[in-house]
Motif scaffolding. Structure first.
Motif, PDB file in Angstrom:
ATOM      1  N   ASP A  12      51.058  23.811  41.073  1.00  0.00           N
ATOM      2  CA  ASP A  12      51.499  25.666  41.454  1.00  0.00           C
ATOM      3  C   ASP A  12      52.365  25.897  40.039  1.00  0.00           C
ATOM      4  O   ASP A  12      52.336  27.166  39.879  1.00  0.00           O
ATOM      5  CB  ASP A  12      52.294  25.177  42.628  1.00  0.00           C
ATOM      6  N   SER A  13      53.973  25.702  40.045  1.00  0.00           N
ATOM      7  CA  SER A  13      54.197  25.907  38.836  1.00  0.00           C
ATOM      8  C   SER A  13      55.101  24.376  38.460  1.00  0.00           C
ATOM      9  O   SER A  13      55.315  23.596  38.786  1.00  0.00           O
ATOM     10  CB  SER A  13      55.462  26.390  39.859  1.00  0.00           C
ATOM     11  N   THR A  14      54.798  24.118  36.778  1.00  0.00           N
ATOM     12  CA  THR A  14      55.366  22.400  36.927  1.00  0.00           C
ATOM     13  C   THR A  14      57.219  22.860  36.780  1.00  0.00           C
ATOM     14  O   THR A  14      57.521  21.800  36.999  1.00  0.00           O
ATOM     15  CB  THR A  14      55.971  22.447  34.814  1.00  0.00           C
ATOM     16  N   ASN A  15      57.660  24.332  36.894  1.00  0.00           N
ATOM     17  CA  ASN A  15      59.197  24.243  37.011  1.00  0.00           C
ATOM     18  C   ASN A  15      59.399  23.856  38.417  1.00  0.00           C
ATOM     19  O   ASN A  15      60.325  23.185  38.438  1.00  0.00           O
ATOM     20  CB  ASN A  15      59.743  25.724  36.787  1.00  0.00           C
ATOM     21  N   GLN A  36      46.596  24.243  34.128  1.00  0.00           N
ATOM     22  CA  GLN A  36      46.690  25.230  34.675  1.00  0.00           C
ATOM     23  C   GLN A  36      48.247  25.438  35.435  1.00  0.00           C
ATOM     24  O   GLN A  36      48.718  24.791  36.600  1.00  0.00           O
ATOM     25  CB  GLN A  36      45.163  25.422  35.423  1.00  0.00           C
ATOM     26  N   GLN A  37      47.901  27.099  35.800  1.00  0.00           N
ATOM     27  CA  GLN A  37      49.613  26.672  37.320  1.00  0.00           C
ATOM     28  C   GLN A  37      48.875  27.991  38.321  1.00  0.00           C
ATOM     29  O   GLN A  37      48.749  29.350  37.704  1.00  0.00           O
ATOM     30  CB  GLN A  37      50.570  27.496  36.417  1.00  0.00           C
ATOM     31  N   THR A  38      48.827  28.107  39.486  1.00  0.00           N
ATOM     32  CA  THR A  38      49.208  28.846  40.564  1.00  0.00           C
ATOM     33  C   THR A  38      49.518  30.248  40.997  1.00  0.00           C
ATOM     34  O   THR A  38      49.636  30.921  41.360  1.00  0.00           O
ATOM     35  CB  THR A  38      47.995  27.806  41.821  1.00  0.00           C
ATOM     36  N   GLY A  40      52.396  29.750  39.044  1.00  0.00           N
ATOM     37  CA  GLY A  40      53.282  30.365  37.675  1.00  0.00           C
ATOM     38  C   GLY A  40      54.822  31.261  37.949  1.00  0.00           C
ATOM     39  O   GLY A  40      54.327  32.144  38.038  1.00  0.00           O
ATOM     40  N   ARG A  41      55.862  31.465  37.183  1.00  0.00           N
ATOM     41  CA  ARG A  41      56.534  32.308  37.903  1.00  0.00           C
ATOM     42  C   ARG A  41      57.029  32.257  36.588  1.00  0.00           C
ATOM     43  O   ARG A  41      57.507  31.612  35.361  1.00  0.00           O
ATOM     44  CB  ARG A  41      57.918  31.325  38.245  1.00  0.00           C
ATOM     45  N   GLY A  42      57.781  33.324  36.239  1.00  0.00           N
ATOM     46  CA  GLY A  42      58.645  33.910  35.271  1.00  0.00           C
ATOM     47  C   GLY A  42      59.835  34.811  35.256  1.00  0.00           C
ATOM     48  O   GLY A  42      60.491  34.295  36.493  1.00  0.00           O
ATOM     49  N   ARG A  43      60.747  35.593  34.996  1.00  0.00           N
ATOM     50  CA  ARG A  43      61.936  35.324  35.704  1.00  0.00           C
ATOM     51  C   ARG A  43      62.486  36.994  36.157  1.00  0.00           C
ATOM     52  O   ARG A  43      61.250  36.895  36.138  1.00  0.00           O
ATOM     53  CB  ARG A  43      63.112  35.885  33.760  1.00  0.00           C
ATOM     54  N   HIS A  44      63.186  37.153  36.386  1.00  0.00           N
ATOM     55  CA  HIS A  44      63.192  38.383  37.912  1.00  0.00           C
ATOM     56  C   HIS A  44      61.837  38.275  38.894  1.00  0.00           C
ATOM     57  O   HIS A  44      61.333  38.676  38.793  1.00  0.00           O
ATOM     58  CB  HIS A  44      63.488  39.189  36.749  1.00  0.00           C
ATOM     59  N   VAL A  98      66.658  37.283  25.977  1.00  0.00           N
ATOM     60  CA  VAL A  98      67.564  35.619  26.037  1.00  0.00           C
ATOM     61  C   VAL A  98      66.476  34.804  26.143  1.00  0.00           C
ATOM     62  O   VAL A  98      66.979  33.882  25.329  1.00  0.00           O
ATOM     63  CB  VAL A  98      68.738  35.679  26.879  1.00  0.00           C
ATOM     64  N   ASN A  99      65.912  35.386  26.385  1.00  0.00           N
ATOM     65  CA  ASN A  99      64.422  34.318  26.633  1.00  0.00           C
ATOM     66  C   ASN A  99      62.620  34.286  26.132  1.00  0.00           C
ATOM     67  O   ASN A  99      62.154  33.793  26.807  1.00  0.00           O
ATOM     68  CB  ASN A  99      64.094  33.800  27.644  1.00  0.00           C
ATOM     69  N   ASP A 100      63.459  35.323  24.958  1.00  0.00           N
ATOM     70  CA  ASP A 100      61.620  36.075  24.967  1.00  0.00           C
ATOM     71  C   ASP A 100      61.338  35.978  23.591  1.00  0.00           C
ATOM     72  O   ASP A 100      61.840  36.172  22.780  1.00  0.00           O
ATOM     73  CB  ASP A 100      61.784  37.111  25.077  1.00  0.00           C
ATOM     74  N   LYS A 106      55.330  41.445  20.299  1.00  0.00           N
ATOM     75  CA  LYS A 106      54.507  41.121  21.301  1.00  0.00           C
ATOM     76  C   LYS A 106      54.519  39.617  21.715  1.00  0.00           C
ATOM     77  O   LYS A 106      55.687  38.764  20.832  1.00  0.00           O
ATOM     78  CB  LYS A 106      53.304  40.684  21.197  1.00  0.00           C
ATOM     79  N   LYS A 107      55.032  39.052  23.083  1.00  0.00           N
ATOM     80  CA  LYS A 107      55.560  38.105  23.861  1.00  0.00           C
ATOM     81  C   LYS A 107      54.454  37.090  23.530  1.00  0.00           C
ATOM     82  O   LYS A 107      53.465  37.037  23.599  1.00  0.00           O
ATOM     83  CB  LYS A 107      56.104  38.738  25.288  1.00  0.00           C
ATOM     84  N   ILE A 108      55.496  36.092  22.633  1.00  0.00           N
ATOM     85  CA  ILE A 108      53.745  34.526  22.263  1.00  0.00           C
ATOM     86  C   ILE A 108      54.446  33.490  23.604  1.00  0.00           C
ATOM     87  O   ILE A 108      53.772  32.962  23.773  1.00  0.00           O
ATOM     88  CB  ILE A 108      53.887  34.232  20.989  1.00  0.00           C
TER      89      ILE A 108
HETATM   90  C1  BTN Z   1      59.656  34.565  31.147  1.00  0.00           C
HETATM   91  O1  BTN Z   1      59.430  34.916  30.226  1.00  0.00           O
HETATM   92  O2  BTN Z   1      60.330  35.068  32.018  1.00  0.00           O
HETATM   93  C2  BTN Z   1      59.782  32.721  31.313  1.00  0.00           C
HETATM   94  C3  BTN Z   1      58.577  32.417  31.746  1.00  0.00           C
HETATM   95  C4  BTN Z   1      58.710  30.851  31.542  1.00  0.00           C
HETATM   96  C5  BTN Z   1      57.243  30.558  32.186  1.00  0.00           C
HETATM   97  C6  BTN Z   1      57.240  28.992  32.562  1.00  0.00           C
HETATM   98  S1  BTN Z   1      55.338  28.243  32.271  1.00  0.00           S
HETATM   99  C7  BTN Z   1      55.831  26.510  32.558  1.00  0.00           C
HETATM  100  C8  BTN Z   1      57.563  26.594  33.358  1.00  0.00           C
HETATM  101  N1  BTN Z   1      56.273  26.992  35.260  1.00  0.00           N
HETATM  102  C9  BTN Z   1      56.947  27.982  35.480  1.00  0.00           C
HETATM  103  O3  BTN Z   1      56.416  28.392  37.118  1.00  0.00           O
HETATM  104  N2  BTN Z   1      57.414  28.694  35.180  1.00  0.00           N
HETATM  105  C10 BTN Z   1      57.872  28.528  33.511  1.00  0.00           C
END
Ligand code: BTN
Length: 269
Positions: A12-15, A36-38, A40-44, A98-100, A106-108
């Motif tokens: 689901d998410s490595t975090n 692969q993440q099903t 995957g979570r980003g900020r906010h 702070v995290n990009d 462009k975001k990599i």
């Molecule tokens: C962001 O820019 O909003 C943060 C993105 C972070 C993505 C990574 S991918 C591995 C780890 N597992 C997640 O669900 N999120 C982080």
């Protein structure tokens, strides 16, 4: 730090997995990597697009021995480590507070740091997503995101061919380079003058450190102004257009063009 890498085909998410393991007492250095993440979570609460083999989806458990007020520096030191990892692939990246991690605006790559209490104390899980290929970017990020592949295929091959090529650019190779830099900068952070050193490393790698016109959304408020360095704990200082100094502990930064800032100020008057 001893690195212990656990790889998954799909998760689901490595975090989420790393947070679970940390809560159960996992040692620092445990890394969760998935093809692969099903979910995957980003900020906010945003989604991190995580197609199979299109990126590195990586999380590491840390148990930092630093004062609590310096914990935000973990995201900054990770940005420095990701920046230097990309540099090994010939990519000249920028770090946007702070995290990009950006290339040509462009975001990599992105970073998501989360904390969890465990029987052995506080743990921090740092999640890192690095876009390797962009062929299947969904429409909503196609304009604002980029990948290593785009920049490797665009660059000149050096005469001595010393840089890694696209064919050996796989998540495993990438995570090996990344864990090396994470180990180095994490050790620096925990030294006596570590917080200052991390900020110095961030400063020389980020065009956002000072003099950048930005619009910041923090706690539902919008701040327009020019970046003016970082506080010792990594908070972003902004010289606001009304002349005041704002210190942003958490927020979303968007770059403005010089004339954009002027125009918005005129409207505000
Ligand atoms: C962001 O820019 O909003 C943060 C993105 C972070 C993505 C990574 S991918 C591995 C780890 N597992 C997640 O669900 N999120 C982080």
């Amino acid at each position: 730090m001893n690195i212990n890498l656990l790889t998954y085909d799909s998760i689901d998410s490595t975090n989420t997995e790393a947070l679970k393991q940390a809560r159960l007492g996992a040692d620092e250095g445990l890394c969760i990597v998935a093809r692969q993440q099903t979910a995957g979570r980003g900020r906010h609460g945003r989604t991190w697009v995580s197609e199979k083999d299109a990126g590195l989806y990586f999380s590491i458990v840390l148990r930092p021995k630093i004062e609590t007020n310096y914990l935000p520096l973990i995201t900054l030191m990770t940005g420095v480590a990701v920046h230097d990892t990309l540099e090994e692939f010939g990519i000249d990246a920028d770090i946007k507070w702070v995290n990009d991690i950006l290339v040509n605006e462009k975001k990599i790559a992105g970073i998501l740091a989360e904390t969890v209490e465990s029987p052995s104390g506080l743990a921090v899980v740092v999640g890192i997503g690095i876009n390797i290929r962009s062929t299947n970017f969904p429409a909503e990020i196609a304009e604002t995101a980029t990948s290593i592949e785009e920049h490797l295929s665009a660059r000149e091959t050096p005469a001595n061919n010393s840089l890694p090529s696209l064919t050996n650019l796989e998540p495993a190779g990438l995570s090996q380079v990344l864990t090396k830099y994470l180990g180095d900068f994490y050790a620096i952070l925990q030294r006596e003058r570590g917080p200052t050193e991390v900020i110095d490393h961030w400063r020389i790698r980020s065009s956002y450190f000072t003099g950048k016109p930005v619009r910041v959304l923090a706690d539902g408020n919008v701040v327009l102004g020019i970046t003016d360095g970082l506080d010792p704990n990594g908070a972003l200082r902004i010289k606001a257009s009304d002349g005041s100094l704002k210190v942003i502990q958490a927020g979303d930064v968007e770059r403005l063009r010089e004339d954009d800032l002027g125009r918005r100020e005129m409207h505000a008057n």
